[in-house]
Design an enzyme around this catalytic site. Structure first.
Site, PDB file in Angstrom:
ATOM      1  N   HIS A  55       0.779  -1.199   0.009  1.00 40.00           N
ATOM      2  CA  HIS A  55       0.130  -0.039   0.033  1.00 40.00           C
ATOM      3  C   HIS A  55       0.754   1.234  -0.078  1.00 40.00           C
ATOM      4  O   HIS A  55       2.066   1.061  -0.088  1.00 40.00           O
ATOM      5  CB  HIS A  55      -1.006  -0.012   1.218  1.00 40.00           C
ATOM      6  N   HIS A  57       1.377   3.896   1.937  1.00 39.77           N
ATOM      7  CA  HIS A  57       2.005   4.710   2.991  1.00 39.77           C
ATOM      8  C   HIS A  57       3.652   4.733   3.062  1.00 39.77           C
ATOM      9  O   HIS A  57       4.138   3.825   2.643  1.00 39.77           O
ATOM     10  CB  HIS A  57       1.482   4.301   4.289  1.00 39.77           C
ATOM     11  N   ASP A  59       6.068   4.716   5.126  1.00 44.13           N
ATOM     12  CA  ASP A  59       6.673   3.734   5.949  1.00 44.13           C
ATOM     13  C   ASP A  59       6.520   2.332   5.262  1.00 44.13           C
ATOM     14  O   ASP A  59       7.172   1.202   5.706  1.00 44.13           O
ATOM     15  CB  ASP A  59       6.233   3.326   7.245  1.00 44.13           C
ATOM     16  N   HIS A  60       5.878   2.239   4.028  1.00 40.60           N
ATOM     17  CA  HIS A  60       6.104   1.071   3.064  1.00 40.60           C
ATOM     18  C   HIS A  60       6.618   1.238   1.849  1.00 40.60           C
ATOM     19  O   HIS A  60       7.133   0.192   1.193  1.00 40.60           O
ATOM     20  CB  HIS A  60       4.744   0.421   2.911  1.00 40.60           C
ATOM     21  N   HIS A 113      -7.505  -0.789   5.700  1.00 37.37           N
ATOM     22  CA  HIS A 113      -6.644   0.313   6.027  1.00 37.37           C
ATOM     23  C   HIS A 113      -6.334   1.210   5.001  1.00 37.37           C
ATOM     24  O   HIS A 113      -6.481   2.650   5.502  1.00 37.37           O
ATOM     25  CB  HIS A 113      -5.142  -0.543   6.428  1.00 37.37           C
ATOM     26  N   ASP A 132      -0.399  -3.800   6.065  1.00 36.56           N
ATOM     27  CA  ASP A 132      -0.898  -3.517   7.409  1.00 36.56           C
ATOM     28  C   ASP A 132      -2.681  -3.886   7.310  1.00 36.56           C
ATOM     29  O   ASP A 132      -3.512  -3.204   7.931  1.00 36.56           O
ATOM     30  CB  ASP A 132      -0.890  -1.862   7.260  1.00 36.56           C
ATOM     31  N   HIS A 170       4.563  -4.889  10.610  1.00 37.41           N
ATOM     32  CA  HIS A 170       4.792  -3.907  11.890  1.00 37.41           C
ATOM     33  C   HIS A 170       4.948  -5.024  13.088  1.00 37.41           C
ATOM     34  O   HIS A 170       4.158  -5.899  13.154  1.00 37.41           O
ATOM     35  CB  HIS A 170       3.702  -2.876  12.216  1.00 37.41           C
TER      36      HIS A 170
HETATM   37 FE    FE Z   1       2.550   0.837   8.035  1.00 44.58          FE
HETATM   38 ZN    ZN Z   2      -0.025   1.718   6.491  1.00 42.91          ZN
END
Ligand code: FE
Ligand code: ZN
Length: 241
Positions: A55, A57, A59-60, A113, A132, A170
């Site tokens: 996805h 985001h 942080d990915h 998400h 996520d 995570h």
């Molecule tokens: Fe994340």
């Molecule tokens: Zn995420």
């Protein structure tokens, strides 16, 4: 026959290195930090064929372009979110298959998400790369999608074997365990699992991948029988401390 290993990145994220030993083909899922990911690729033989994104985001995806530039890997991500992902070489959706050497991953659409979230499933051995969507003892926050979408997404994992490795995005398991025990205090399997999680974290160990069978026995979000129950759990977890 693939092997999978967690690459800890950022503060509590995991990228996942997937390696098809017979062919040497290698993939990285959600590469959001360059240095540890390049080191993991080097340790696995120095070759990267695919970047698989779950996805949009940061942080990915944050290091995806940099990792592509360093390795020449092909970028794979959700067709539905192509407009907000790095430039994709393959824009995929549920029903599509992604080949990695002699192995192949099926794509599942798993909105909730985010609306364009996807997951990848390898079958030999059974490995679920779920970003996520599903966490150990938890699930992703509903930042874009609805509880109904998340419920339907989690239901898509129902056909997978109990020994499926759950490779999530995570290391949230310890805080998820506190809420899970609070939400389902009579669950003996959960109590035992939560104790193992506490011990692993105290020893500085990763709690993932978990097994899907463990999540089926212990994870209140995966155990929710209907959308209303999932929505209620998600709302309570969002306000739990
Ligand atoms: Fe994340
Ligand atoms: Zn995420």
């Amino acid at each position: 026959m693939i092997t999978v290993r967690a690459v800890p990145i950022l503060s509590d994220n995991y990228a996942w290195l997937v390696h098809d030993a017979p062919s040497g083909a290698t993939a990285i899922v959600d590469p959001a930090e360059e240095a540890p990911i390049l080191a993991a690729i080097e340790a696995a033989g120095g070759r990267l064929d695919l970047i698989l994104l779950t996805h949009h985001h940061a942080d990915h995806i944050a290091a995806a372009d940099a990792v592509r530039a360093r390795t020449g890997a092909r970028m794979v991500g959700a067709r539905a979110d192509a407009h907000r992902l790095p430039r994709l070489d393959a824009a995929v959706a549920e029903g599509d298959t992604v080949r990695l050497g002699g192995a192949a991953a099926r794509v599942l659409d798993t909105p909730g998400h985010t609306v364009g979230h996807i997951a990848y499933v390898f079958d030999d051995p059974s490995v679920l790369l779920c970003g996520d969507t599903l966490f150990s003892l938890g699930c992703g926050r509903l930042l874009e999608g609805t509880a109904a979408q998340m419920f339907a997404s989690l239901r898509k994992f129902a056909g997978l074997a109990d020994d499926t490795l759950v490779c999530c995005g995570h290391e949230y398991t310890e805080s998820n365990a506190r809420f899970a025990v609070h939400a389902d205090p009579g669950n003996a399997a959960l109590a035992a699992y939560a104790a193992q999680v506490t011990a692993k974290r105290a020893a500085g160990q990763a709690t993932v991948p978990s097994r899907l069978g463990e999540e089926r026995a212990c994870n209140p979000f995966l155990r929710a029988a209907d959308v209303a129950t999932l929505a209620d759990l998600r709302a309570r977890k969002d306000n739990f401390r």
